[in-house]
Write a protein that holds these residues in place. Structure first.
Motif, short mmCIF file in Angstrom:
data_model
loop_
_atom_site.label_atom_id
_atom_site.label_comp_id
_atom_site.label_asym_id
_atom_site.label_seq_id
_atom_site.Cartn_x
_atom_site.Cartn_y
_atom_site.Cartn_z
N SER A 13 0.83 -1.21 0.00
CA SER A 13 0.00 0.00 0.00
C SER A 13 0.86 1.26 0.00
O SER A 13 0.58 2.23 -0.71
CB SER A 13 -0.92 0.01 1.22
OG SER A 13 -1.82 -1.08 1.19
N GLY A 14 1.91 1.26 0.79
CA GLY A 14 2.80 2.41 0.84
C GLY A 14 3.53 2.66 -0.46
O GLY A 14 3.76 3.81 -0.85
N SER A 15 3.87 1.58 -1.17
CA SER A 15 4.59 1.73 -2.44
C SER A 15 3.74 2.44 -3.49
O SER A 15 4.27 3.14 -4.35
CB SER A 15 5.06 0.37 -2.95
OG SER A 15 3.95 -0.47 -3.22
N GLU A 16 2.42 2.24 -3.42
CA GLU A 16 1.54 2.93 -4.36
C GLU A 16 1.67 4.44 -4.22
O GLU A 16 1.81 5.16 -5.21
CB GLU A 16 0.09 2.50 -4.11
CG GLU A 16 -0.91 3.18 -5.05
CD GLU A 16 -2.34 2.78 -4.76
OE1 GLU A 16 -3.25 3.39 -5.35
OE2 GLU A 16 -2.57 1.87 -3.93
N VAL A 17 1.63 4.92 -2.99
CA VAL A 17 1.77 6.36 -2.74
C VAL A 17 3.18 6.82 -3.08
O VAL A 17 3.38 7.87 -3.71
CB VAL A 17 1.45 6.68 -1.26
CG1 VAL A 17 1.80 8.13 -0.94
CG2 VAL A 17 0.00 6.41 -0.96
N ALA A 18 4.18 6.04 -2.71
CA ALA A 18 5.58 6.44 -2.93
C ALA A 18 5.89 6.62 -4.41
O ALA A 18 6.48 7.63 -4.82
CB ALA A 18 6.51 5.40 -2.31
N SER A 21 3.65 9.52 -6.26
CA SER A 21 3.78 10.90 -5.78
C SER A 21 5.15 11.49 -6.12
O SER A 21 5.44 12.62 -5.75
CB SER A 21 3.55 10.96 -4.26
OG SER A 21 4.53 10.20 -3.57
N GLU A 125 -3.15 0.40 5.50
CA GLU A 125 -3.45 1.48 4.56
C GLU A 125 -3.00 2.84 5.07
O GLU A 125 -2.13 3.47 4.50
CB GLU A 125 -4.97 1.50 4.26
CG GLU A 125 -5.49 0.29 3.50
CD GLU A 125 -5.07 0.28 2.05
OE1 GLU A 125 -4.79 1.37 1.50
OE2 GLU A 125 -5.00 -0.82 1.45
N LYS A 129 0.77 4.62 4.23
CA LYS A 129 0.64 5.64 3.19
C LYS A 129 1.10 7.00 3.70
O LYS A 129 1.68 7.79 2.94
CB LYS A 129 -0.79 5.70 2.68
CG LYS A 129 -1.13 4.51 1.78
CD LYS A 129 -2.51 4.60 1.17
CE LYS A 129 -2.74 3.43 0.21
NZ LYS A 129 -4.08 3.47 -0.41
N ASN A 133 4.30 8.83 2.01
CA ASN A 133 4.16 10.17 1.47
C ASN A 133 5.26 11.10 1.98
O ASN A 133 5.73 11.98 1.26
CB ASN A 133 2.78 10.74 1.83
CG ASN A 133 2.47 12.02 1.09
OD1 ASN A 133 2.67 12.12 -0.11
ND2 ASN A 133 2.01 13.03 1.81
N LYS A 136 8.93 9.34 0.41
CA LYS A 136 8.59 8.66 -0.85
C LYS A 136 9.80 8.09 -1.59
O LYS A 136 9.75 6.98 -2.11
CB LYS A 136 7.80 9.61 -1.76
CG LYS A 136 8.44 10.96 -1.98
CD LYS A 136 7.48 11.88 -2.72
CE LYS A 136 8.06 13.28 -2.83
NZ LYS A 136 7.11 14.21 -3.49
#
Length: 438
Positions: A13-18, A21, A125, A129, A133, A136
């Motif tokens: 989940s964190g990689s999606e934001v990283a 962004s 989540e 995240k 962020n 990142k």
């Protein structure tokens, strides 16, 4: 096992934001390091990367739910909730027909769902995240290799997902485009119906329609092509420059070195006012301003207007896809798309060069823009949209449709219009006869 899966969910989940962004400055910084090649390759495939992240996250979350249910069932067997289930059965009328074990299982399921949802939302989540962020670049570097492996393993699934999303997106865009077109047609008709019968009502309607279509017009459609641009070479004498200024009447003139693709800047005529008596060797080049704005042909004119306002400029250099200079566009060109031709003391009687033979026959310059042709013959500016392709001029449309270089007297039937080549050179269609068949 549950703890490990929660950590995996948090990382995915964190990689999606990283990854999504990262801005241009972050990318430039990452390009300086040789070890970031894998990360940059992943970022260059955003759809496949997103599909891999979503598929992986769903698989992990499903595993967490299954394992959580098994653990909860072992820790709290159904008999543990028998008393509660009995109370529900006796006091809630729509549960009277259900058995105690069924109600007990439902309670266990509900508690499991609430508990797992809380764990997933908070630790899988929200917290990862927020951290991703803030950090990142660090997080993206950490997950570059695991995501590359997952993308390889789940390549088949992600390709299917990306293909489906592309098909859905194209259908939605097509539907939105057709709906938008119908809406604009309806508004056009409404303008024609509601405009008053007073004097200048037609001009008012044209302004309203111009505003309506303003955001759809490309710079390429209104620019002055390089062949029709007034410009001067760096080596031109001061006397010749003054002559060009006097004959053209323009307040800003592009200056190039050897070739128009090699522009040096813009000459503001007002800077020369106090020096008109100097001899031909006068160093007028000192007044060349370097603050030029380069824009692509595909830029929308509403976006360019905002850019003119922000940068306080009145002229932009239009470049094609290969970096060559296509022409220039001015603030006046943009405003004329809304309010019609702006006439000043230097304008000729007609900016559009044409000869009206009768009500149904016109002779236009080949370079005449299709928008201007439509205005002269009194037709909607979109009538040629389906056949003109990438062309914007009358000659360009002739070449686009026929697919070959024509000869004098060559004809093209575009019912209810007919085009005929009147004159041309070896490289250019000079004049075209447009006949309206009525």
């Amino acid at each position: 096992m549950l703890f490990v899966l929660l950590i995996c969910s948090a990382l995915i989940s964190g990689s999606e934001v990283a990854f999504f962004s990262l801005n241009n400055n972050d990318v430039e910084e990452l390009k300086k390091g040789e070890s970031n090649t894998r990360l940059l390759k992943l970022r260059d495939k955003p759809r496949s990367l997103l599909a891999t992240i979503l598929i992986s996250n769903n698989f992990i979350n499903i595993a967490i739910i299954i394992i959580s249910d098994l653990i909860f069932t072992e820790l709290l067997p159904e008999g543990y909730f028998n008393n509660t289930a009995t109370w529900f059965q006796e006091n809630i009328f729509f549960l009277k027909g259900l058995s105690i074990p069924a109600i007990s299982n439902a309670i266990i399921f509900f508690i499991t769902v609430v508990g797992v949802t809380f764990l997933l939302v908070l630790f899988g989540e929200v917290l990862p995240k927020i951290y991703a962020n803030i950090n990142k670049i660090k997080f993206a570097k950490l997950m570059a290799t695991p995501l590359a492996v997952l993308m390889f393993l789940l390549g088949g699934f992600s390709k299917i997902l990306v293909k489906w999303s592309n098909q859905i997106e194209s259908k939605v865009d097509k539907h939105k485009g057709s709906a938008k077109s119908r809406l604009k047609d309806d508004i056009d008709k409404a303008i024609d119906l509601t405009v008053s019968q007073e004097e200048n009502a037609e001009e008012e309607a044209d302004i309203l329609k111009g505003i309506l279509k303003f955001s759809d017009v490309l710079v390429k459609q209104i620019m002055t092509s390089r062949m029709d641009t007034v410009s001067v070479d760096m080596q031109t004498s001061f006397t010749e420059v003054l002559k060009v200024v006097k004959e053209s009447g323009y307040s800003r003139i592009p200056v190039y070195k050897e070739d128009f693709d090699n522009l040096e800047g813009i000459l503001y005529v007002k800077d020369l006012l106090g020096h008109t008596d100097n001899n031909q060797d006068y160093n007028w080049q000192q007044f060349i301003r370097k603050d030029m704005l380069y824009i692509p042909e595909s830029k929308k004119i509403n976006e360019l207007l905002r850019e003119f306002q922000l940068k306080r400029l009145h002229m932009a250099i239009v470049v094609d896809e290969y970096g060559g200079t296509s022409g220039i566009v001015t603030l006046e060109d943009i405003m004329e798309e809304i309010i019609g031709d702006i006439r000043d003391e230097f304008d000729e009687d007609s900016d559009i060069e044409f000869l009206r033979i009768d009500d149904n026959n016109f002779i236009f310059e080949g370079k005449t823009l299709l928008n201007d042709v439509c205005r002269v013959i009194g037709e909607d500016i979109n009538i040629f949209d389906e056949i003109k392709g990438e062309s914007d001029s009358l000659a360009g449309m002739f070449l686009e449709v026929t697919g070959r270089f024509p000869k004098v007297d060559s004809e093209l039937d575009l019912n209810p219009y007919k085009l005929k080549i009147v004159s041309m050179t070896n490289k250019r269609i000079e004049k075209i006869n447009l006949m309206i068949k009525r």
